[in-house]
Write a protein that holds these residues in place. Structure first.
Motif, PDB file in Angstrom:
ATOM      1  N   ALA A   1       0.820  -1.214   0.000  1.00 37.14           N
ATOM      2  CA  ALA A   1       0.000   0.000   0.000  1.00 37.14           C
ATOM      3  C   ALA A   1       0.853   1.263   0.000  1.00 37.14           C
ATOM      4  CB  ALA A   1      -0.935  -0.003   1.206  1.00 37.14           C
ATOM      5  N   LYS A   2       2.181   1.113   0.005  1.00 37.63           N
ATOM      6  CA  LYS A   2       3.145   2.206  -0.078  1.00 37.63           C
ATOM      7  C   LYS A   2       2.932   3.263   1.009  1.00 37.63           C
ATOM      8  CE  LYS A   2       3.669   1.568  -5.067  1.00 37.63           C
ATOM      9  NZ  LYS A   2       4.794   0.654  -4.891  1.00 37.63           N
ATOM     10  N   PRO A   3       3.056   2.887   2.268  1.00 42.89           N
ATOM     11  CA  PRO A   3       2.919   3.879   3.342  1.00 42.89           C
ATOM     12  C   PRO A   3       4.089   4.864   3.326  1.00 42.89           C
ATOM     13  CG  PRO A   3       3.722   1.816   4.242  1.00 42.89           C
ATOM     14  CD  PRO A   3       3.411   1.555   2.791  1.00 42.89           C
ATOM     15  N   ARG A   4       3.895   5.964   4.020  1.00 42.50           N
ATOM     16  CA  ARG A   4       4.911   7.003   4.066  1.00 42.50           C
ATOM     17  C   ARG A   4       6.194   6.529   4.752  1.00 42.50           C
ATOM     18  NH1 ARG A   4       3.691  12.915   6.777  1.00 42.50           N
ATOM     19  NH2 ARG A   4       5.730  13.903   6.370  1.00 42.50           N
ATOM     20  N   GLN A   5       6.012   5.683   5.763  1.00 40.02           N
ATOM     21  CA  GLN A   5       7.182   5.189   6.504  1.00 40.02           C
ATOM     22  C   GLN A   5       6.849   3.857   7.144  1.00 40.02           C
ATOM     23  OE1 GLN A   5       8.955   7.950   9.369  1.00 40.02           O
ATOM     24  NE2 GLN A   5       9.339   6.235  10.751  1.00 40.02           N
ATOM     25  N   ILE A   6       7.833   2.979   7.209  1.00 39.41           N
ATOM     26  CA  ILE A   6       7.705   1.699   7.903  1.00 39.41           C
ATOM     27  C   ILE A   6       8.822   1.619   8.939  1.00 39.41           C
ATOM     28  CG2 ILE A   6       8.013  -0.803   7.703  1.00 39.41           C
ATOM     29  CD1 ILE A   6       6.563  -0.731   5.063  1.00 39.41           C
ATOM     30  N   THR A   7       8.447   1.291  10.161  1.00 43.78           N
ATOM     31  CA  THR A   7       9.428   1.102  11.231  1.00 43.78           C
ATOM     32  C   THR A   7       9.206  -0.267  11.866  1.00 43.78           C
ATOM     33  OG1 THR A   7       9.417   3.472  11.711  1.00 43.78           O
ATOM     34  CG2 THR A   7      10.358   2.019  13.391  1.00 43.78           C
ATOM     35  N   ILE A   8      10.275  -1.007  12.076  1.00 41.30           N
ATOM     36  CA  ILE A   8      10.210  -2.308  12.736  1.00 41.30           C
ATOM     37  C   ILE A   8      10.904  -2.198  14.092  1.00 41.30           C
ATOM     38  CG2 ILE A   8      10.699  -4.775  12.569  1.00 41.30           C
ATOM     39  CD1 ILE A   8       9.029  -3.838  10.247  1.00 41.30           C
ATOM     40  N   ALA A   9      10.169  -2.490  15.152  1.00 37.55           N
ATOM     41  CA  ALA A   9      10.746  -2.494  16.503  1.00 37.55           C
ATOM     42  C   ALA A   9      10.760  -3.926  17.014  1.00 37.55           C
ATOM     43  CB  ALA A   9       9.932  -1.602  17.435  1.00 37.55           C
ATOM     44  N   ASN A  10      11.918  -4.359  17.487  1.00 37.14           N
ATOM     45  CA  ASN A  10      12.020  -5.733  17.962  1.00 37.14           C
ATOM     46  C   ASN A  10      13.070  -5.818  19.063  1.00 37.14           C
ATOM     47  OD1 ASN A  10      11.174  -8.549  17.642  1.00 37.14           O
ATOM     48  ND2 ASN A  10      13.299  -8.917  17.035  1.00 37.14           N
ATOM     49  N   ARG A  11      12.894  -6.809  19.931  1.00 36.95           N
ATOM     50  CA  ARG A  11      13.840  -6.991  21.030  1.00 36.95           C
ATOM     51  C   ARG A  11      15.238  -7.298  20.506  1.00 36.95           C
ATOM     52  NH1 ARG A  11      12.068  -7.486  25.930  1.00 36.95           N
ATOM     53  NH2 ARG A  11      10.048  -8.257  25.203  1.00 36.95           N
ATOM     54  N   THR A  12      15.290  -8.124  19.445  1.00 37.73           N
ATOM     55  CA  THR A  12      16.571  -8.420  18.785  1.00 37.73           C
ATOM     56  C   THR A  12      16.717  -7.491  17.587  1.00 37.73           C
ATOM     57  OG1 THR A  12      16.376 -10.740  19.444  1.00 37.73           O
ATOM     58  CG2 THR A  12      17.981 -10.226  17.733  1.00 37.73           C
ATOM     59  N   LEU A  13      17.615  -6.543  17.692  1.00 41.57           N
ATOM     60  CA  LEU A  13      17.714  -5.496  16.678  1.00 41.57           C
ATOM     61  C   LEU A  13      18.119  -6.050  15.309  1.00 41.57           C
ATOM     62  CD1 LEU A  13      17.515  -2.505  16.065  1.00 41.57           C
ATOM     63  CD2 LEU A  13      19.899  -2.244  16.789  1.00 41.57           C
ATOM     64  N   THR A  14      18.966  -7.073  15.286  1.00 41.63           N
ATOM     65  CA  THR A  14      19.418  -7.602  13.997  1.00 41.63           C
ATOM     66  C   THR A  14      18.253  -8.169  13.180  1.00 41.63           C
ATOM     67  OG1 THR A  14      19.951  -9.701  15.116  1.00 41.63           O
ATOM     68  CG2 THR A  14      21.755  -8.127  14.767  1.00 41.63           C
ATOM     69  N   ARG A  15      17.298  -8.793  13.855  1.00 43.05           N
ATOM     70  CA  ARG A  15      16.124  -9.312  13.146  1.00 43.05           C
ATOM     71  C   ARG A  15      15.276  -8.167  12.612  1.00 43.05           C
ATOM     72  NH1 ARG A  15      12.864 -14.032  15.961  1.00 43.05           N
ATOM     73  NH2 ARG A  15      11.938 -13.934  13.891  1.00 43.05           N
ATOM     74  N   ALA A  16      15.150  -7.112  13.409  1.00 45.37           N
ATOM     75  CA  ALA A  16      14.392  -5.943  12.960  1.00 45.37           C
ATOM     76  C   ALA A  16      15.063  -5.309  11.751  1.00 45.37           C
ATOM     77  CB  ALA A  16      14.263  -4.935  14.101  1.00 45.37           C
ATOM     78  N   GLU A  17      16.383  -5.244  11.775  1.00 42.25           N
ATOM     79  CA  GLU A  17      17.123  -4.636  10.664  1.00 42.25           C
ATOM     80  C   GLU A  17      16.966  -5.457   9.387  1.00 42.25           C
ATOM     81  OE1 GLU A  17      20.734  -2.450  13.164  1.00 42.25           O
ATOM     82  OE2 GLU A  17      20.968  -4.517  12.450  1.00 42.25           O
ATOM     83  N   ALA A  18      17.001  -6.774   9.520  1.00 43.30           N
ATOM     84  CA  ALA A  18      16.855  -7.641   8.346  1.00 43.30           C
ATOM     85  C   ALA A  18      15.475  -7.477   7.721  1.00 43.30           C
ATOM     86  CB  ALA A  18      17.099  -9.089   8.746  1.00 43.30           C
ATOM     87  N   LEU A  19      14.443  -7.397   8.560  1.00 46.15           N
ATOM     88  CA  LEU A  19      13.084  -7.252   8.049  1.00 46.15           C
ATOM     89  C   LEU A  19      12.870  -5.853   7.470  1.00 46.15           C
ATOM     90  CD1 LEU A  19      10.426  -8.748   7.737  1.00 46.15           C
ATOM     91  CD2 LEU A  19       9.752  -7.950  10.015  1.00 46.15           C
TER      92      LEU A  19
END
Length: 416
Positions: free
Chosen positions: A200-218
């Motif tokens: 849907a092409k949102p303005r921004q996507i942010t992923i917050a996760n306890r393990t930062l490396t997984r959040a960064e990969a996603l």
């Protein structure tokens, strides 16, 4: 041991009870070990999702499994019992096949449940709780699901959990393309939701996760940014849509956190979709005027598109499942008969060897071979038929007719 399926799901229990009975993946091995140690089951597997907690067991004491389930989760049995279902043998097989095929899902035809069932089978196998019966049941359920999905339109126009989350957001915001979306967690459900929202092409996507490396990969997959879970209170106000699905046993987002975010947003509305069980967002958040919060139970309300084609597909899928249930039950019956077949063949082999030994001794003494062979055949026939003849000659006349029919079927003897 009989096959049973028992537990609770979105048909039988509300969300606030389902989340109390959920098993996180990291405790399932311990739970299965507890069942096995207590000798309550011979085999067992646990399927625990946001919509269901179900145990598939080979047991003679399903009522004891219900007691164990209540005790494990520290819930009084009278509180849990009205919401529990127990399905024996053929009903259990049909239920498992329907679950795997997406026919029992909140979103009809959704495919995610099949992956969750495969994980349940894998965890049970790793815990040493998956025997021949449940292994066969799971493998059969996977093939049934594949046939249903490939030969019917059950997947056509289906609204998945992830797609439903987008629909919910679009109820409040006419378009997602100007909104900022925050995903909390980095598991499969968040990944699916992120894929749908990214479309849907949102303005921004942010992923917050306890393990930062997984959040960064996603985040890298969808052109978003990643933050640690501890940053959520600081950035919550920057986002219009929040989708949360973690394995946390306690809420991630509390009432005070959301109140602070709304104040910073100057009361601009927020959409919050909580797909976790137990819930990630405190229930009190729903009382805030400028927050539109949805749980997994709310997703069912938006499943409208393509209902006619899906219902027709259900009829076709149910027919496939009925045939496969019969096939699986025949396998169970044949499996149950194996000990009797082995015993019968062993008995016949003992008789054969005894008569053969007697015939060889007579031949060694120089007796006529023709007479020895005649005696061998008569002796073997008499001994093999002694049991059935004795059964038919019993004075139990009430069963005489049934016994005679049984013997005719066993020996393939036509009626005269």
């Amino acid at each position: 041991m009989q096959l049973f399926a028992l537990g609770i799901n979105h048909h039988s229990a509300p969300l606030n009870l389902r989340e109390r009975v959920a098993f996180q993946a990291d405790v399932q091995a311990e739970a299965l070990a507890s069942l096995m140690r207590a000798k309550l089951v011979r085999e067992a597997a646990i399927l625990s999702t946001c919509n269901r907690t179900e145990l598939y067991c080979a047991t003679e004491r399903p009522e004891a499994i219900a007691d164990w389930l209540a005790e494990w989760h520290r819930i009084e049995l009278p509180q849990l019992a009205p919401h529990l279902f127990t399905l024996p043998k053929d009903q259990a097989v049909r239920h498992v096949f329907r679950v795997a095929s997406g026919l029992d899902s909140m979103v009809l035809g959704e495919a995610q449940i099949l992956g969750q069932m495969k994980q349940a089978a894998r965890l049970a196998d790793e815990a040493g709780a998956l025997g021949a019966l449940l292994h066969k049941l799971f493998q059969k359920s996977f093939s049934v699901a594949k046939e249903v999905r490939s030969t019917t339109a059950i997947g056509a126009n289906v609204v998945s959990m992830a797609a439903a989350a987008v629909r919910l957001a679009e109820r409040i915001f006419e378009s997602v393309d100007s909104q900022r979306v925050l995903f909390i967690g980095a598991g499969e459900m968040v990944e699916l939701c992120a894929a749908h929202f990214a479309g849907a092409k949102p303005r921004q996507i942010t992923i917050a996760n306890r393990t930062l490396t997984r959040a960064e990969a996603l985040a890298a997959r969808f052109g978003g940014q990643a933050v640690g879970l501890e940053k959520v209170p600081e950035i919550l106000h920057q986002h219009d849509i929040v989708v949360s699905c973690t394995a946390s046993p306690l809420p991630i987002i509390g009432l005070g956190m959301v109140e602070s975010a709304l104040k910073a947003r100057r009361r601009r509305p927020m959409v919050m979709v909580d797909l976790a069980v137990p819930r990630d967002i405190e229930t009190e958040v729903a009382s805030l005027d400028d927050v539109f919060i949805y749980t997994v139970d709310d997703l069912a309300q938006i499943v409208q598109a393509g209902i006619e084609s899906r219902q027709q597909a259900v009829v076709q899928a149910e027919a496939i499942i009925s045939d496969e249930v019969s096939d699986f039950l025949h396998w169970i019956e044949a499996r149950d008969a194996v000990p009797a077949i082995r015993a019968l063949r062993g008995h016949a082999e003992d008789l054969r060897r005894a008569e053969l030994e007697r015939a060889l001794q007579r031949l060694a003494r120089g007796e006529d071979a023709q007479e020895v062979l005649e005696a061998l055949s008569h002796g073997l026939t008499n001994k093999l038929l002694h049991g059935p003849t004795q059964y038919l000659n019993r004075p139990d006349h009430a069963e005489a007719g049934d016994g005679a029919d049984l013997i005719r079927r066993i020996f393939n003897i036509g009626r005269r």
